[in-house]
Enzyme design. Sequence first.
Site, PDB file in Angstrom:
ATOM      1  N   GLN A  19      33.823  38.689 -20.596  1.00 56.84           N
ATOM      2  CA  GLN A  19      32.913  39.229 -19.571  1.00 56.84           C
ATOM      3  C   GLN A  19      33.529  40.458 -18.888  1.00 56.84           C
ATOM      4  O   GLN A  19      33.458  40.608 -17.672  1.00 56.84           O
ATOM      5  CB  GLN A  19      32.546  38.144 -18.555  1.00 56.84           C
ATOM      6  CG  GLN A  19      31.747  36.998 -19.200  1.00 56.84           C
ATOM      7  CD  GLN A  19      31.169  36.018 -18.202  1.00 56.84           C
ATOM      8  OE1 GLN A  19      31.575  35.948 -17.058  1.00 56.84           O
ATOM      9  NE2 GLN A  19      30.198  35.235 -18.659  1.00 56.84           N
ATOM     10  N   TYR A  58      30.787  42.611 -17.093  1.00 57.39           N
ATOM     11  CA  TYR A  58      30.185  41.852 -15.985  1.00 57.39           C
ATOM     12  C   TYR A  58      31.136  41.849 -14.785  1.00 57.39           C
ATOM     13  O   TYR A  58      30.741  42.137 -13.659  1.00 57.39           O
ATOM     14  CB  TYR A  58      29.890  40.435 -16.477  1.00 57.39           C
ATOM     15  CG  TYR A  58      29.210  39.528 -15.480  1.00 57.39           C
ATOM     16  CD1 TYR A  58      27.905  39.778 -15.060  1.00 57.39           C
ATOM     17  CD2 TYR A  58      29.864  38.407 -14.978  1.00 57.39           C
ATOM     18  CE1 TYR A  58      27.277  38.936 -14.151  1.00 57.39           C
ATOM     19  CE2 TYR A  58      29.240  37.558 -14.075  1.00 57.39           C
ATOM     20  CZ  TYR A  58      27.948  37.830 -13.671  1.00 57.39           C
ATOM     21  OH  TYR A  58      27.330  36.991 -12.756  1.00 57.39           O
ATOM     22  N   GLY A  91      29.520  31.342  -7.032  1.00 50.12           N
ATOM     23  CA  GLY A  91      30.201  30.491  -8.007  1.00 50.12           C
ATOM     24  C   GLY A  91      29.215  29.942  -9.033  1.00 50.12           C
ATOM     25  O   GLY A  91      28.031  30.304  -9.042  1.00 50.12           O
TER      26      GLY A  91
HETATM   27  N1  LIG Z   1      24.019  31.378 -12.052  1.00 47.23           N
HETATM   28  C1  LIG Z   1      25.304  31.588 -11.821  1.00 47.23           C
HETATM   29  O1  LIG Z   1      26.174  30.718 -12.076  1.00 47.23           O
HETATM   30  C2  LIG Z   1      25.755  32.886 -11.211  1.00 47.23           C
HETATM   31  C3  LIG Z   1      27.102  32.990 -10.845  1.00 47.23           C
HETATM   32  C4  LIG Z   1      27.531  34.180 -10.273  1.00 47.23           C
HETATM   33  C5  LIG Z   1      26.653  35.222 -10.066  1.00 47.23           C
HETATM   34  N2  LIG Z   1      25.346  35.084 -10.433  1.00 47.23           N
HETATM   35  C6  LIG Z   1      24.468  36.241 -10.209  1.00 47.23           C
HETATM   36  O2  LIG Z   1      23.303  35.830  -9.524  1.00 47.23           O
HETATM   37  C7  LIG Z   1      22.201  36.680  -9.899  1.00 47.23           C
HETATM   38  C8  LIG Z   1      21.026  35.808 -10.320  1.00 47.23           C
HETATM   39  O3  LIG Z   1      21.417  35.027 -11.422  1.00 47.23           O
HETATM   40  P1  LIG Z   1      20.608  33.723 -11.915  1.00 47.23           P
HETATM   41  O4  LIG Z   1      21.608  32.783 -12.454  1.00 47.23           O
HETATM   42  O5  LIG Z   1      19.691  33.276 -10.827  1.00 47.23           O
HETATM   43  O6  LIG Z   1      19.736  34.146 -13.156  1.00 47.23           O
HETATM   44  P2  LIG Z   1      19.350  35.521 -13.850  1.00 47.23           P
HETATM   45  O7  LIG Z   1      18.804  35.247 -15.161  1.00 47.23           O
HETATM   46  O8  LIG Z   1      20.542  36.409 -13.844  1.00 47.23           O
HETATM   47  O9  LIG Z   1      18.227  36.043 -12.889  1.00 47.23           O
HETATM   48  C9  LIG Z   1      16.922  35.647 -13.029  1.00 47.23           C
HETATM   49  C10 LIG Z   1      16.025  36.705 -12.427  1.00 47.23           C
HETATM   50  O10 LIG Z   1      16.459  38.026 -12.844  1.00 47.23           O
HETATM   51  C11 LIG Z   1      15.449  38.643 -13.641  1.00 47.23           C
HETATM   52  N3  LIG Z   1      16.121  39.277 -14.768  1.00 47.23           N
HETATM   53  C12 LIG Z   1      16.885  38.648 -15.692  1.00 47.23           C
HETATM   54  N4  LIG Z   1      17.339  39.534 -16.588  1.00 47.23           N
HETATM   55  C13 LIG Z   1      16.866  40.749 -16.223  1.00 47.23           C
HETATM   56  C14 LIG Z   1      16.990  42.030 -16.760  1.00 47.23           C
HETATM   57  N5  LIG Z   1      17.712  42.245 -17.844  1.00 47.23           N
HETATM   58  N6  LIG Z   1      16.357  43.062 -16.127  1.00 47.23           N
HETATM   59  C15 LIG Z   1      15.638  42.838 -15.000  1.00 47.23           C
HETATM   60  N7  LIG Z   1      15.485  41.617 -14.438  1.00 47.23           N
HETATM   61  C16 LIG Z   1      16.095  40.582 -15.051  1.00 47.23           C
HETATM   62  C17 LIG Z   1      14.549  37.518 -14.098  1.00 47.23           C
HETATM   63  O11 LIG Z   1      13.227  37.990 -14.311  1.00 47.23           O
HETATM   64  P3  LIG Z   1      12.249  37.215 -15.377  1.00 47.23           P
HETATM   65  O12 LIG Z   1      11.837  35.921 -14.734  1.00 47.23           O
HETATM   66  O13 LIG Z   1      11.131  38.143 -15.553  1.00 47.23           O
HETATM   67  O14 LIG Z   1      13.077  36.998 -16.605  1.00 47.23           O
HETATM   68  C18 LIG Z   1      14.606  36.580 -12.906  1.00 47.23           C
HETATM   69  O15 LIG Z   1      13.765  37.015 -11.859  1.00 47.23           O
HETATM   70  C19 LIG Z   1      22.729  37.606 -10.996  1.00 47.23           C
HETATM   71  O16 LIG Z   1      23.121  38.828 -10.433  1.00 47.23           O
HETATM   72  C20 LIG Z   1      23.969  36.873 -11.502  1.00 47.23           C
HETATM   73  O17 LIG Z   1      24.932  37.750 -12.044  1.00 47.23           O
HETATM   74  C21 LIG Z   1      24.881  33.938 -11.006  1.00 47.23           C
END
Ligand SMILES: NC(=O)c1ccc[n+]([C@@H]2O[C@H](COP(=O)([O-])OP(=O)(O)OC[C@H]3O[C@@H](n4cnc5c(N)ncnc54)[C@H](OP(=O)(O)O)[C@@H]3O)[C@@H](O)[C@H]2O)c1
Length: 260
Positions: free
Chosen positions: A151, A154, A193
């Site tokens: 990553q 990222y 996290g």
């Molecule tokens: N989950 C974890 O463990 C974790 C940990 C650390 C940081 N984060 C951060 O938290 C944030 C949200 O993550 P998440 O886990 O909730 O899921 P995610 O898949 O990263 O986010 C889902 C949302 O983002 C949109 N999305 C996904 N890919 C996209 C793209 N390529 N271009 C534009 N929009 C996009 C999706 O839209 P659609 O519904 O239309 O697909 C949905 O609304 C991210 O920045 C991620 O890096 C997550």
Amino acid sequence: MATSSNPDTPTLASGPSVSRCRLDLVGCVAVITGASRGIGRAIALNLALRGCSVLGTCTNETSLELISSVLDSEVTRSYKDTARQRPSRLRIKGLGTIGEMDVQEVQHSLLGNIQTPVMIVDELVRRRLFQPDSRIIYISSVRSKQPWSRQLMYAAGKSAGESLCRTWAQAFGGKEEKYQFMAGTTANAVLVGLTQTEAVMNCGPDMVAEFQKEFFPAQSIPRFGQPEDVADVVGLLCSAEAKWITGSVISASGGGIKIG
Ligand SMILES: NC(=O)c1ccc[n+]([C@@H]2O[C@H](COP(=O)([O-])OP(=O)(O)OC[C@H]3O[C@@H](n4cnc5c(N)ncnc54)[C@H](OP(=O)(O)O)[C@@H]3O)[C@@H](O)[C@H]2O)c1
């Protein structure tokens, strides 16, 4: 991100009772990227329940329906109009495995984690849409502090996002004449996290088990975070009481990353 003074307030089709929350964000507007699922959706719900108007982004029609299950039809229609004008799905191949990347993967990672947030904030500044005491919140990751060879991009993108917040905080606090119209605005990163969202769970059981093995031992609270856990922290930063926190990285990781 929340700015004050738009009178439109969404009503909720489902979710927790509004009466359990204080309506402290009435008249505010939040711009939330990725508001249809996971953490973004939980943040949208948290802020909307407190009276905030929400402008969110997502990438397809199905996701628009997910948003419409949270917010009323008027708000959903504006999402749809925006989405139709700007189809924006990026094909992100990976998160940057060393020795396997191509230029496109590097560029897409920078686009999602740096360019897009920069352009959103810049556009809102240029149009003077930020109000005094606004909030800018960048969603970072434990990966910015806990590196992994698969990553690279990222981790670099999230680290850069934390740096953006420090500069935004310094610029928008009230010291620079140019940004006086938004004085008191704070900018912070929330370092997230391991959280139980589709993005993680769709990696498959082996990868999820690997993540657990990597992250749980360092956590003080050894479980998956839920999107609502992260939304609560973002919600705290959006409150008036968080006015003195700026230029910081706040860990929302059950103690997985201890900052101090
Ligand atoms: N989950 C974890 O463990 C974790 C940990 C650390 C940081 N984060 C951060 O938290 C944030 C949200 O993550 P998440 O886990 O909730 O899921 P995610 O898949 O990263 O986010 C889902 C949302 O983002 C949109 N999305 C996904 N890919 C996209 C793209 N390529 N271009 C534009 N929009 C996009 C999706 O839209 P659609 O519904 O239309 O697909 C949905 O609304 C991210 O920045 C991620 O890096 C997550």
